[in-house]
Design a protein around this motif. Structure first.
Motif, mmCIF file in Angstrom:
data_model
loop_
_atom_site.group_PDB
_atom_site.id
_atom_site.type_symbol
_atom_site.label_atom_id
_atom_site.label_comp_id
_atom_site.label_asym_id
_atom_site.label_seq_id
_atom_site.Cartn_x
_atom_site.Cartn_y
_atom_site.Cartn_z
ATOM 1 N N SER A 86 1.004 -1.313 0.073
ATOM 2 C CA SER A 86 -0.135 -0.072 0.088
ATOM 3 C C SER A 86 0.696 1.165 -0.008
ATOM 4 O O SER A 86 2.129 1.183 0.286
ATOM 5 C CB SER A 86 -1.024 0.263 0.932
ATOM 6 N N LEU A 87 0.433 2.465 -0.511
ATOM 7 C CA LEU A 87 0.943 3.491 -0.627
ATOM 8 C C LEU A 87 -0.028 4.665 -0.344
ATOM 9 O O LEU A 87 -1.074 4.604 -0.957
ATOM 10 C CB LEU A 87 1.707 3.787 -1.780
ATOM 11 N N GLY A 88 0.365 5.769 0.475
ATOM 12 C CA GLY A 88 -0.339 6.716 0.727
ATOM 13 C C GLY A 88 0.231 7.505 1.722
ATOM 14 O O GLY A 88 1.247 7.464 2.484
ATOM 15 N N ILE A 89 -0.420 8.944 1.700
ATOM 16 C CA ILE A 89 0.296 10.018 2.811
ATOM 17 C C ILE A 89 -1.145 10.244 3.899
ATOM 18 O O ILE A 89 -2.042 10.422 3.704
ATOM 19 C CB ILE A 89 0.463 11.182 1.940
ATOM 20 N N TYR A 97 2.940 6.565 3.997
ATOM 21 C CA TYR A 97 2.546 5.130 4.547
ATOM 22 C C TYR A 97 3.028 4.318 3.325
ATOM 23 O O TYR A 97 2.074 4.183 2.086
ATOM 24 C CB TYR A 97 1.001 5.006 4.905
ATOM 25 N N ASN A 98 3.820 3.309 3.547
ATOM 26 C CA ASN A 98 4.212 2.251 2.414
ATOM 27 C C ASN A 98 4.333 1.080 2.994
ATOM 28 O O ASN A 98 5.281 0.671 3.654
ATOM 29 C CB ASN A 98 5.519 2.857 1.691
ATOM 30 N N ASN A 99 3.182 0.189 3.350
ATOM 31 C CA ASN A 99 3.421 -1.069 4.026
ATOM 32 C C ASN A 99 3.228 -2.296 3.059
ATOM 33 O O ASN A 99 2.765 -2.085 1.861
ATOM 34 C CB ASN A 99 2.201 -1.055 5.033
ATOM 35 N N HIS A 100 3.681 -3.194 3.644
ATOM 36 C CA HIS A 100 3.667 -4.523 2.769
ATOM 37 C C HIS A 100 2.672 -5.506 3.529
ATOM 38 O O HIS A 100 2.672 -5.498 4.669
ATOM 39 C CB HIS A 100 5.079 -5.052 2.706
ATOM 40 N N TYR A 101 2.057 -6.528 2.656
ATOM 41 C CA TYR A 101 0.892 -7.351 3.421
ATOM 42 C C TYR A 101 0.950 -8.655 2.887
ATOM 43 O O TYR A 101 1.296 -8.819 1.608
ATOM 44 C CB TYR A 101 -0.442 -6.735 3.093
ATOM 45 N N HIS A 102 0.620 -9.612 3.738
ATOM 46 C CA HIS A 102 0.051 -10.825 3.174
ATOM 47 C C HIS A 102 -1.225 -10.952 3.695
ATOM 48 O O HIS A 102 -1.776 -10.590 4.814
ATOM 49 C CB HIS A 102 0.960 -11.988 3.620
ATOM 50 N N GLU A 117 -5.211 -11.104 7.676
ATOM 51 C CA GLU A 117 -4.196 -9.943 7.152
ATOM 52 C C GLU A 117 -3.015 -9.673 8.080
ATOM 53 O O GLU A 117 -3.015 -9.436 9.475
ATOM 54 C CB GLU A 117 -4.888 -8.508 7.221
ATOM 55 N N PHE A 118 -1.830 -9.788 7.348
ATOM 56 C CA PHE A 118 -0.516 -9.522 8.228
ATOM 57 C C PHE A 118 0.062 -8.431 7.455
ATOM 58 O O PHE A 118 0.229 -8.344 6.337
ATOM 59 C CB PHE A 118 0.150 -10.742 7.821
ATOM 60 N N PHE A 119 0.926 -7.606 8.193
ATOM 61 C CA PHE A 119 1.494 -6.421 7.748
ATOM 62 C C PHE A 119 2.271 -5.980 8.980
ATOM 63 O O PHE A 119 2.427 -6.380 10.066
ATOM 64 C CB PHE A 119 0.447 -5.358 7.471
ATOM 65 N N ASP A 120 3.304 -4.652 8.511
ATOM 66 C CA ASP A 120 4.178 -4.243 9.488
ATOM 67 C C ASP A 120 3.371 -3.598 10.255
ATOM 68 O O ASP A 120 3.156 -2.180 10.019
ATOM 69 C CB ASP A 120 5.170 -3.670 8.678
#
Length: 139
Positions: A86-89, A97-102, A117-120
């Motif tokens: 994901s990417l957003g301000i 906000y630049n997060n990575h998910y499974h 949902e798994f993310f940082d």
């Protein structure tokens, strides 16, 4: 339901979110949806259809240009596994906000029934936090 159809439902869900077509996105979710989010932060835990729908609406209000990008997708039986970014301000902090998910989706009768949902979570806290917490997180 076949594997390509399941993958299309999940892809359509994210496409609708990215286009802010909330009604169409939420129509792909089962009435008995169970959405679980990893971690020990305020957004972690269990969600039903009403709570996750509200959560997505709040995300799109809180961030400028928030988008999901699907990176990898695998389907087996009634499940679809998605690696996404994901990417957003964040409007309140100006932080990117630049997060990575499974995501692990389980489908039933053409609807998304369960999601894990798994993310940082540290990054998620960082984008929300005051500057003093930012220092603590980086230690």
């Amino acid at each position: 339901m076949n594997l390509p159809a399941n993958k299309k439902i999940v892809t359509d869900f994210f496409n609708h979110l990215n286009e802010r077509n909330m009604k169409e996105a939420f129509a792909l979710l089962d009435d008995d949806l169970h959405w679980w989010i990893l971690g020990n932060i305020p957004v972690s835990g269990d969600y039903d259809l009403k709570k996750i729908s509200f959560g997505f609406k709040m995300i799109f209000r809180a961030f400028e240009n928030f988008q999901f990008t699907l990176k990898e997708m695998t389907a087996e039986e009634d499940r679809v596994s998605v690696v996404a970014e994901s990417l957003g301000i964040r409007k309140s902090t100006g932080k990117q906000y630049n997060n990575h998910y499974h995501f692990l989706f389980t489908l039933q009768e053409g609807k998304i029934r369960k999601v894990k949902e798994f993310f940082d979570t540290v990054h998620a806290l960082w984008v929300e936090s005051p500057e003093e917490l930012e220092t603590e997180v980086n230690l």
